[in-house]
Design a protein around this motif. Structure first.
Motif, PDB file in Angstrom:
ATOM      1  N   LEU A 224       0.828  -1.206   0.000  1.00 60.15           N
ATOM      2  CA  LEU A 224       0.000   0.000   0.000  1.00 60.15           C
ATOM      3  C   LEU A 224       0.860   1.253   0.000  1.00 60.15           C
ATOM      4  CD1 LEU A 224      -2.999  -0.359   2.453  1.00 60.15           C
ATOM      5  CD2 LEU A 224      -3.036  -0.038  -0.003  1.00 60.15           C
ATOM      6  N   ARG A 226       3.726   1.759  -1.153  1.00 59.13           N
ATOM      7  CA  ARG A 226       4.404   2.035  -2.420  1.00 59.13           C
ATOM      8  C   ARG A 226       3.432   2.070  -3.592  1.00 59.13           C
ATOM      9  NH1 ARG A 226       7.819  -1.980  -3.822  1.00 59.13           N
ATOM     10  NH2 ARG A 226       6.471  -3.402  -2.687  1.00 59.13           N
ATOM     11  N   SER A 227       2.183   2.403  -3.304  1.00 54.33           N
ATOM     12  CA  SER A 227       1.185   2.413  -4.375  1.00 54.33           C
ATOM     13  C   SER A 227       0.634   3.821  -4.567  1.00 54.33           C
ATOM     14  CB  SER A 227       0.035   1.476  -4.021  1.00 54.33           C
ATOM     15  OG  SER A 227      -0.790   2.100  -3.051  1.00 54.33           O
ATOM     16  N   ARG A 228      -0.301   3.905  -5.474  1.00 54.50           N
ATOM     17  CA  ARG A 228      -1.020   5.140  -5.736  1.00 54.50           C
ATOM     18  C   ARG A 228      -1.602   5.704  -4.445  1.00 54.50           C
ATOM     19  NH1 ARG A 228      -6.902   5.240  -7.200  1.00 54.50           N
ATOM     20  NH2 ARG A 228      -7.264   7.147  -8.392  1.00 54.50           N
ATOM     21  N   MET A 229      -2.161   4.796  -3.621  1.00 52.08           N
ATOM     22  CA  MET A 229      -2.810   5.239  -2.399  1.00 52.08           C
ATOM     23  C   MET A 229      -1.779   5.747  -1.385  1.00 52.08           C
ATOM     24  SD  MET A 229      -5.712   5.825  -1.661  1.00 52.08           S
ATOM     25  CE  MET A 229      -6.615   5.030  -2.980  1.00 52.08           C
ATOM     26  N   ARG A 231       1.077   7.130  -1.981  1.00 55.27           N
ATOM     27  CA  ARG A 231       1.519   8.465  -2.399  1.00 55.27           C
ATOM     28  C   ARG A 231       0.473   9.502  -2.044  1.00 55.27           C
ATOM     29  NH1 ARG A 231       3.562   6.026  -7.040  1.00 55.27           N
ATOM     30  NH2 ARG A 231       1.575   6.347  -8.094  1.00 55.27           N
ATOM     31  N   ALA A 232      -0.795   9.154  -2.265  1.00 57.41           N
ATOM     32  CA  ALA A 232      -1.858  10.110  -1.987  1.00 57.41           C
ATOM     33  C   ALA A 232      -1.895  10.433  -0.492  1.00 57.41           C
ATOM     34  CB  ALA A 232      -3.202   9.547  -2.447  1.00 57.41           C
ATOM     35  N   VAL A 253      -9.421   9.647   0.471  1.00 59.70           N
ATOM     36  CA  VAL A 253      -8.212   8.896   0.818  1.00 59.70           C
ATOM     37  C   VAL A 253      -7.985   8.892   2.333  1.00 59.70           C
ATOM     38  CG1 VAL A 253      -7.126   9.303  -1.419  1.00 59.70           C
ATOM     39  CG2 VAL A 253      -6.521  10.763   0.481  1.00 59.70           C
TER      40      VAL A 253
END
Lengths: 406, 260
Positions: A224, A226-229, A231-232, A253
């Protein structure tokens, strides 16, 4: 599995100076395997209590990993985290004991442990979403207050709604978790054999399951991060206005981080209730929330191995060092010949009694000292360490953006 | 580009007013931004330029009036929705994610164009893996496009000032916008840097992205924009080509003042 192996390979090859986390993971993994063996050898086979305690520590590791998503990743201060822990544990008590028979439902439920784990997890995540949806629109400080209140309300609710929860007595005789398949062997004092529908009573079985659950959790949360989420979350933590302008649904988010944290707490609570076979409203007070927060902050906010080390350390101090301290103090006094210290007289309750009275003061001092010497936590994330060192830019709000216009 | 296409309004500001209590920051302003142009909004300090940007991007919805983007009314939409519609922006006071690398800043910009769901992220599904790869490649491309690829793995806060402004542009471009709002992109730049920045703006327009910029430096604006709107005390006082605006009596009084 392939991913796991390749990750293991990269951990072995990586330079410890560049990636201290890899070393910590490796040490933790080796220690996890070596611990039960070492304990059994050292205690000549009577180390069940220590192994059971280590499994309990695993519950706290799960809690700390979950709270780290909320506090460390998304930067939301949750002071009522134990509420979700309670919801998970009580959910298990409801769906996996005779208890519902004695409530207005008059029908006991006995859901298998592994399904109950998911039920507890989703119940807590749902509660998190319901609590978070209105409050995550508010700014950080308000969230802390709301969660603090929630953390106070939930255990009280379980205590006072006695028709449903049997109040202060709590709910006991919860179902013993069972595994469809287990391997018996010399370690359990049996001959080597595969058993079916194995009732988990042996502390070692709890320990192994807990170790596996923690390992899976670490993998998932790392994914998680290291994912899009991930980063968000980082972006929202740093600058909500900029994150929103870049297309991040900030409320969404944050709500997800909050619910994932709650899910971990509920999951851990289910496990905790099942292992103890008892839930009581006294087990989920404010001190539990604070203890988990201390684990996260002291270990190193935002850094998963740091949080694990923090959880283990704090757990060890609270449940092993502090309870033994009075006895050790009085033994020490005896050994140096100061036996008079141990005899109560007047206001003096004896050294053991005095230490007993002061042990949380000592705990507090340990915490204060650690945070003074290492404010970023024992194993901080690189980001958090630098933030602390160089300062964070102003915590600007929408009001400030407005001010720029003039 | 045909004449008709050039005349297409991509953004329509329709009688927009923004009040803060008794203060009227933007007062009944109307203008169009046409597709494919470089459009500039100028005006003295406190004229309401950034307020208008905040109104367009949903940070501060206007009190009255309509904002229409590509034929769709976006008045009152949330900032993340506006970004998804295709409007990206930079900030007057740089607002990068300081403790994220340049690469991560730009990857974050692609957030609203990504499809990975929680499930994909948790289990690193092949689709998620491919998407991350694609997003990383695109981010590298954008860092190169704005000319700061040497800072890929450096925390945004540690970049030199000018590169921070460029990184903000790269991050905005990462949202794949049709319209890019630049809030004083050349603030604090040396003349040489300003020239380079204007080169970058032209490169962006060449990619088919409409640029709408706020600028303080008259020379920069006159050199780059075909059309200009001038705000003063929240009111639109002039609109036209740089030549027309330069000669406009009200503009000279309000803005250029005694300098001319």
């Amino acid at each position: 599995m392939r991913g796991l192996l390749s990750r293991l390979g990269s951990i072995l090859e990586s330079d410890p100076r560049k990636n201290p986390n890899a070393v910590v993971y490796l040490v933790l993994a080796v220690a996890t395997i070596a611990f039960p063996i070492g304990v059994q050898v050292a205690t000549r086979g009577s180390g069940s209590f220590l192994i059971s305690q280590a499994a309990d520590a695993g519950v706290y590791i799960l809690l700390a990993i979950g709270l780290n998503v909320v506090v460390g990743f998304a930067g939301l201060l949750d002071l009522g985290y134990a509420a979700f822990f309670a919801i998970g544990a009580y959910t298990y008590a409801f769906v996996a004991s005779d208890h519902l028979e004695f409530t207005p439902i008059h029908q006991a439920l006995h859901i298998p442990f592994w399904i109950a784990l998911l039920v507890g997890m989703f119940a807590a995540a749902g509660a998190g979403a319901i609590l978070g949806a209105p409050t995550l629109r508010l700014r950080g400080d308000y969230l802390a207050i709301v969660t603090l209140g929630f953390g106070e309300i939930v255990p009280r609710l379980f205590r006072n709604a006695s028709t449903w929860t049997s109040g202060v007595n709590g709910i006991s005789a919860l179902d013993t978790p069972a595994l469809p398949i287990w391997l018996n062997g010399p370690w359990s004092g049996d001959a080597l054999a595969i058993v079916q529908n194995f009732k988990i009573i042996d502390p070692l079985a709890y320990y192994v399951i807990m170790a596996i659950l923690v390992a899976i959790s670490v993998l998932l949360v790392n994914n998680l991060r290291r994912s899009r989420m991930g980063r968000a979350w980082m972006a929202v933590r740093e600058d909500e206005v900029a994150a929103a302008a870049m297309g991040v649904n900030t409320v969404g988010v944050k709500l997800l981080a909050f619910s994932i944290g709650a899910a971990f707490s509920g999951f851990a609570g289910t496990f905790y209730g099942a292992k103890l076979s008892l839930v009581s409203p006294e087990n989920f007070g404010f001190t539990v929330s604070i203890t988990i927060l201390i684990m996260v902050v002291l270990g190193g906010m935002g850094n998963i191995p740091g949080v694990i080390v923090g959880a283990l350390l704090i757990y060890y101090v609270i449940f092993n060092i502090l309870p033994g301290l009075p006895q050790q103090a009085s033994d020490f006094a005896n050994s140096i010949g100061a036996t008079s210290l141990n005899s109560p007289s007047g206001d003096w309750p004896g050294l053991a009694g005095e230490v007993q009275r002061l042990k949380y003061l000592i705990f507090g001092l340990i915490l204060v000292l650690t945070m003074l010497l290492r404010p970023q936590g024992l194993l901080p994330s690189r980001q958090r360490a630098e933030e602390l060192q160089k300062g964070v830019h102003d915590d600007t709000t929408i009001e400030d953006v407005n001010a720029e216009t003039t | 580009m045909t004449v008709e296409a050039a005349a297409d309004p991509i953004l329509r500001i329709d009688h927009v007013t923004k009040r803060f209590g008794g203060l009227v920051a933007v007062d009944d302003v109307t203008f169009d931004v046409k597709k494919g142009e470089i459009f500039a909004l100028i005006g003295p300090n406190g004229a309401g330029k950034t307020t208008l940007f905040n109104g367009i991007t949903g940070i501060f919805p206007p009190t009255a009036g309509r904002i229409v983007f590509q034929g769709r009314e976006i008045t009152g939409a949330k900032p993340h929705q506006v970004a998804a519609f295709g409007i990206a922006r930079t900030f007057q006071n740089i607002r990068l994610f300081e403790y994220m690398s340049s690469l991560d800043n730009v990857r974050l910009g692609q957030h609203c164009r990504m499809h990975a769901k929680l499930w994909d992220s948790l289990f690193k599904t092949p689709a998620e893996h491919r998407e991350e790869q694609r997003v990383t490649d695109r981010a590298m491309e954008l860092l190169q496009f704005v000319g700061i690829e040497q800072y890929t793995h450096i925390y945004a806060r540690n970049l030199p000032y000018g590169s921070q402004r460029r990184l903000e542009i790269a991050r905005a471009l990462a949202t794949n916008p049709a319209l890019l709002l630049l809030d004083e992109p050349a603030a604090g730049f040396t003349p040489q840097e300003k020239v380079e920045l204007m080169g970058l703006v032209h490169k962006i327009v060449d990619q088919g992205i409409t640029v709408f910029l706020i600028e303080h430096d008259m020379k920069v604006v006159m050199g780059v924009s075909r059309r200009i709107v001038v705000l003063d005390h929240g009111e639109k006082i002039a609109e036209g080509t740089p030549e027309q605006v330069r000669r406009d009596q009200r503009v000279i009084e309000a803005y250029l003042g005694t300098q001319h």
